[in-house]
Scaffold this motif. Sequence first.
Motif, PDB file in Angstrom:
ATOM      1  N   VAL A  69      -6.248  36.369  14.459  1.00 42.46           N
ATOM      2  CA  VAL A  69      -5.262  36.939  15.386  1.00 42.46           C
ATOM      3  C   VAL A  69      -5.203  36.130  16.674  1.00 42.46           C
ATOM      4  O   VAL A  69      -4.117  35.828  17.196  1.00 42.46           O
ATOM      5  CB  VAL A  69      -5.606  38.415  15.680  1.00 42.46           C
ATOM      6  N   LEU A  70      -6.361  35.754  17.189  1.00 38.13           N
ATOM      7  CA  LEU A  70      -6.406  34.970  18.429  1.00 38.13           C
ATOM      8  C   LEU A  70      -5.791  33.588  18.237  1.00 38.13           C
ATOM      9  O   LEU A  70      -4.962  33.144  19.050  1.00 38.13           O
ATOM     10  CB  LEU A  70      -7.853  34.845  18.896  1.00 38.13           C
ATOM     11  N   LEU A  71      -6.174  32.908  17.169  1.00 42.55           N
ATOM     12  CA  LEU A  71      -5.638  31.568  16.926  1.00 42.55           C
ATOM     13  C   LEU A  71      -4.133  31.596  16.683  1.00 42.55           C
ATOM     14  O   LEU A  71      -3.409  30.692  17.129  1.00 42.55           O
ATOM     15  CB  LEU A  71      -6.344  30.938  15.722  1.00 42.55           C
ATOM     16  N   SER A  72      -3.659  32.626  16.005  1.00 44.08           N
ATOM     17  CA  SER A  72      -2.220  32.731  15.743  1.00 44.08           C
ATOM     18  C   SER A  72      -1.444  32.859  17.048  1.00 44.08           C
ATOM     19  O   SER A  72      -0.388  32.229  17.222  1.00 44.08           O
ATOM     20  CB  SER A  72      -1.937  33.933  14.841  1.00 44.08           C
ATOM     21  N   GLY A  73      -1.958  33.667  17.959  1.00 41.00           N
ATOM     22  CA  GLY A  73      -1.307  33.804  19.261  1.00 41.00           C
ATOM     23  C   GLY A  73      -1.308  32.502  20.041  1.00 41.00           C
ATOM     24  O   GLY A  73      -0.302  32.131  20.672  1.00 41.00           O
ATOM     25  N   MET A  74      -2.426  31.783  19.985  1.00 44.32           N
ATOM     26  CA  MET A  74      -2.511  30.506  20.701  1.00 44.32           C
ATOM     27  C   MET A  74      -1.551  29.474  20.113  1.00 44.32           C
ATOM     28  O   MET A  74      -0.870  28.747  20.850  1.00 44.32           O
ATOM     29  CB  MET A  74      -3.953  29.987  20.642  1.00 44.32           C
ATOM     30  N   PHE A  75      -1.479  29.406  18.785  1.00 45.75           N
ATOM     31  CA  PHE A  75      -0.561  28.457  18.145  1.00 45.75           C
ATOM     32  C   PHE A  75       0.894  28.812  18.444  1.00 45.75           C
ATOM     33  O   PHE A  75       1.735  27.927  18.631  1.00 45.75           O
ATOM     34  CB  PHE A  75      -0.799  28.436  16.633  1.00 45.75           C
TER      35      PHE A  75
END
Length: 246
Positions: A69-75
């Motif tokens: 979830v965190l990486l998806s938001g950052m990408f």
Amino acid sequence: MRILDKYVIREYTKILLIILLAFSVLMIVVEVSDRMPRLIRRGATAEEMALFFLLRLPYLFLLTSPVVVLLSGMFLMNMLSKYHESIAIRSAGISIVRMVTPLFWIGLLISIVVMLLGEFVLPKTEEYRQYIYEEKIKNQKIEDKKMRSKIHYLGSSNNLYYIGFFDGYRNILKTIDITSFDPENGEIDKKITAKNAVWNGEEWIFEDCYIRYFDQGEIIVTFHEKISIAEVDITPIDFIKSAKNP
């Protein structure tokens, strides 16, 4: 729903699924490389191995979901910045907070899904996975929680129970040893031993029962062919619940 919200949700979902798939494949590869040789040595079939590894996916999803979830938001934010979409959105008078509001709702939804998955799905998949490994692959019989031996149990009144054998189908105990402690000094003040006990639906009826009272160095022993003891506060379901999962 605004066009912007639909766009943000669509792009975030695409990134989320890609990262989740990548993490799942990576974790499954690690799991397969670690477990496959042992499964092959035990003669597991291809179907059993496939099911064994697929049942690991709910656990892997719970394990990786926070990072995914965190990486998806950052990408997503990086993508919007890279193609200057965030500038266009802000030029239209839409704040960054408003732009990412759908992400908060998606995060909340994923949190609920993870909670439900961990509460209801994961225990069943892990139990069935263990069943496949123990009974199908290793050919070992899983312990019946209603037929147990050598039980040690601590009751709610700090009574220490030892049960030689418990038959949960007939609600019978054999070789019973119950030790009670004085709550003030922690010393033994009563010891109950019995050959058998039968649950009548409300209480245990002890047979061939000896009750020993310890009082200031003196021991008083009483014998009862049949007796119900009020301070014995356990039921058959307590023994079943105390059994460890296989």
